[in-house]
Design a protein around this motif. Structure first.
Motif, PDB file in Angstrom:
ATOM      1  N   LEU A 120       0.859  -1.180   0.000  1.00 13.97           N
ATOM      2  CA  LEU A 120       0.000   0.000   0.000  1.00 13.97           C
ATOM      3  C   LEU A 120       0.897   1.233   0.000  1.00 13.97           C
ATOM      4  O   LEU A 120       1.768   1.370   0.871  1.00 13.97           O
ATOM      5  CB  LEU A 120      -0.901   0.016   1.236  1.00 13.97           C
ATOM      6  CG  LEU A 120      -1.618  -1.293   1.597  1.00 13.97           C
ATOM      7  CD1 LEU A 120      -2.476  -1.094   2.835  1.00 13.97           C
ATOM      8  CD2 LEU A 120      -2.444  -1.799   0.444  1.00 13.97           C
ATOM      9  N   LEU A 145      -6.345   3.635   2.602  1.00 19.67           N
ATOM     10  CA  LEU A 145      -5.343   2.585   2.756  1.00 19.67           C
ATOM     11  C   LEU A 145      -5.184   2.170   4.212  1.00 19.67           C
ATOM     12  O   LEU A 145      -4.817   1.022   4.493  1.00 19.67           O
ATOM     13  CB  LEU A 145      -4.006   3.057   2.183  1.00 19.67           C
ATOM     14  CG  LEU A 145      -4.028   3.406   0.689  1.00 19.67           C
ATOM     15  CD1 LEU A 145      -2.619   3.619   0.169  1.00 19.67           C
ATOM     16  CD2 LEU A 145      -4.735   2.325  -0.132  1.00 19.67           C
ATOM     17  N   TYR A 188      -1.690  -1.062  -4.002  1.00 17.53           N
ATOM     18  CA  TYR A 188      -2.798  -0.118  -3.853  1.00 17.53           C
ATOM     19  C   TYR A 188      -2.193   1.264  -3.679  1.00 17.53           C
ATOM     20  O   TYR A 188      -1.387   1.474  -2.764  1.00 17.53           O
ATOM     21  CB  TYR A 188      -3.659  -0.477  -2.653  1.00 17.53           C
ATOM     22  CG  TYR A 188      -4.474  -1.730  -2.828  1.00 17.53           C
ATOM     23  CD1 TYR A 188      -5.833  -1.660  -3.140  1.00 17.53           C
ATOM     24  CD2 TYR A 188      -3.900  -2.996  -2.683  1.00 17.53           C
ATOM     25  CE1 TYR A 188      -6.597  -2.807  -3.293  1.00 17.53           C
ATOM     26  CE2 TYR A 188      -4.653  -4.150  -2.841  1.00 17.53           C
ATOM     27  CZ  TYR A 188      -5.998  -4.048  -3.154  1.00 17.53           C
ATOM     28  OH  TYR A 188      -6.752  -5.184  -3.323  1.00 17.53           O
TER      29      TYR A 188
END
Length: 453
Positions: free
Chosen positions: A339, A349, A421
């Motif tokens: 992340l 996140l 992500y």
């Protein structure tokens, strides 16, 4: 201050580890282009020979008008916030489609108006000004269509990037809503004057079905669904906490919130019913996994509205729409995840950091250590689940640490096997996308949503 927010695991595990849900983006785009092809087929089957300059101009205007009418329906449908699109395709992609469809529609509208007027003028042997006045004031439903056209032009002008930078979001938003009125005003002249619909009951029925179906989507998802959500769940501000300079967390309490089906990584559009804020609806991500009785968002003061969030009082009524967004565990294809957050991009996140299954590493980019919002929670989550938190903070002289393919591979040696992500400022996201690709991360494993059109 760091808000204490009870840890919870996401009760809905990722579906089919290694096989994420298929996005309907491809089939949907194919369907939209098939609709445009059907519109062209309608003109083709209804048109015999095209003769002379007037005929070519008029028929080109007919084609542009049909495609413009179809584009208006697509525009409005993409504004309807249909959950299937918002959660599976992604809000940012739908927004980009809407913006692109808007540009196409305005161009087709200009072409339709110009070609039809010049074609009619050539056919009648009159001047363009005389022909324009005749069409607007003498043809059925044309005065309403003209008003709708002016509104659409106004929407297009205020949506241009240069104009967006100079006007407030609220002004842009309410002008944008006039699209509904413009489409309604322009609809009837299509059936009254369009030679493709006069006498063709099947074509008229299909056009009515297209527009009524689009109107049903808007009424249901933009009006009735939000009313039901807010009457049923009765949202109110429970508490506001300062997390770091200019960053505040807002805890919102409600009833039976588990019925919303919200996922870590998603966002709602929030309208706080207090002075100066009730007329603005703004997207903020959940910064903690949702619970049956409360949700939390974390907001950085970047403008008048977001700055006022820190002044909210407990008990303030909240109007919310959602959940939206597809930056969730359903995108995962691997048991490893990285992340990468920039600034307030930590909010969605942080929720994923707590709930994503497997081995998770979080890289948090901020200007100073003071700007690391929710840092205490991140450290606690890392200890609890055995995850890693890495920080990229400016040096004392303000020098920014460079995030390169080499530095990422050094920090995460098997980065190519990770789902990544990404959430942060647009410039950072664009730069990191190229860095991640250079580091060997496949495109299908880079997950990002942006709220900028």
């Amino acid at each position: 201050m760091t808000t204490v927010y009870e840890r919870v695991a996401d009760p809905r595990p990722t579906r089919g580890r290694g096989r994420p849900r298929l996005s309907p983006a491809g089939p949907l785009l194919a369907l939209l282009w098939a609709g445009a092809a059907g519109v062209l087929a309608l003109w083709w089957t209804d048109t015999g020979s095209v003769v002379g300059t007037a005929g070519w101009l008029t028929d080109a205007g007919r084609i542009a008008g049909l495609l413009c009418g179809y584009g208006c329906a697509v525009l409005v449908a993409l504004m309807a916030r249909v959950p299937l699109l918002e959660r599976r395709v992604g809000s940012d992609r739908v927004a980009r489609w809407h913006a692109m469809a808007g540009r196409y529609t305005i161009c087709l509208l200009v072409a339709h108006v110009a070609l039809i007027l010049f074609g009619y003028a050539a056919q009648d042997g009159s001047g363009i000004v005389h022909e324009t006045l005749s069409v607007v004031f003498d043809y059925p439903d044309m005065l309403k269509a003209t008003i709708g056209t002016v509104i659409l032009f106004a929407v297009g002008i205020t949506s241009a990037r240069l104009a967006r930078r100079r006007i407030s979001h609220e002004f842009w938003y309410y002008v944008h809503l006039l699209t509904y009125a413009a489409v309604f005003l322009a609809f009837f002249h299509q059936l009254a004057l369009g030679s493709d619909f006069v006498g063709d009951q099947a074509a008229r029925a299909a056009w009515y079905a297209l527009y009524l179906g689009t109107a049903a989507l808007v009424v249901w998802f933009r009006l009735l669904a939000p009313v039901r959500l807010n009457l049923r769940h009765r949202l109110r501000v429970e508490a506001v906490h300062r997390e770091s300079p200019g960053v505040f967390s807002v805890v919102v309490r409600g009833e039976r919130l588990d019925e919303l089906g919200a996922r870590p990584g998603q966002f709602f559009r929030w309208r706080f019913l207090s002075d100066g804020m009730r007329w603005t609806s703004t997207p903020y991500s959940l910064s903690a996994p949702p619970r049956p009785d409360r949700m939390r968002i974390t907001v950085k003061a970047l403008g008048d509205h977001s700055a006022a969030v820190g002044l909210l009082r407990p008990g303030t009524r909240v109007w919310a729409e959602g959940p939206y967004g597809s930056l969730t565990a359903d995108r995962s294809t691997s048991s490893k995840a990285l992340l990468i957050a920039g600034g307030v991009g930590i909010t969605p996140l942080r929720a994923l950091f707590e709930t994503l299954p497997g081995r998770v590493t979080l890289l948090y980019r901020a200007r100073t250590a003071e700007d690391l919002a929710l840092g205490g929670e991140l450290e606690a989550i890392a200890r609890w689940r055995g995850a890693r938190v890495l920080y990229a903070v400016n040096a004392a002289d303000g020098t920014r640490p460079r995030l390169t393919a080499e530095s990422l591979r050094e920090s995460v040696p098997d980065i190519a096997e990770h789902d990544v992500y990404l959430c942060g400022p647009p410039a950072m996201a664009r730069d990191l996308y190229g860095v991640l690709r250079a580091a060997g991360v496949p495109d299908r494993r880079i997950h990002h949503e942006s709220f900028e059109l």
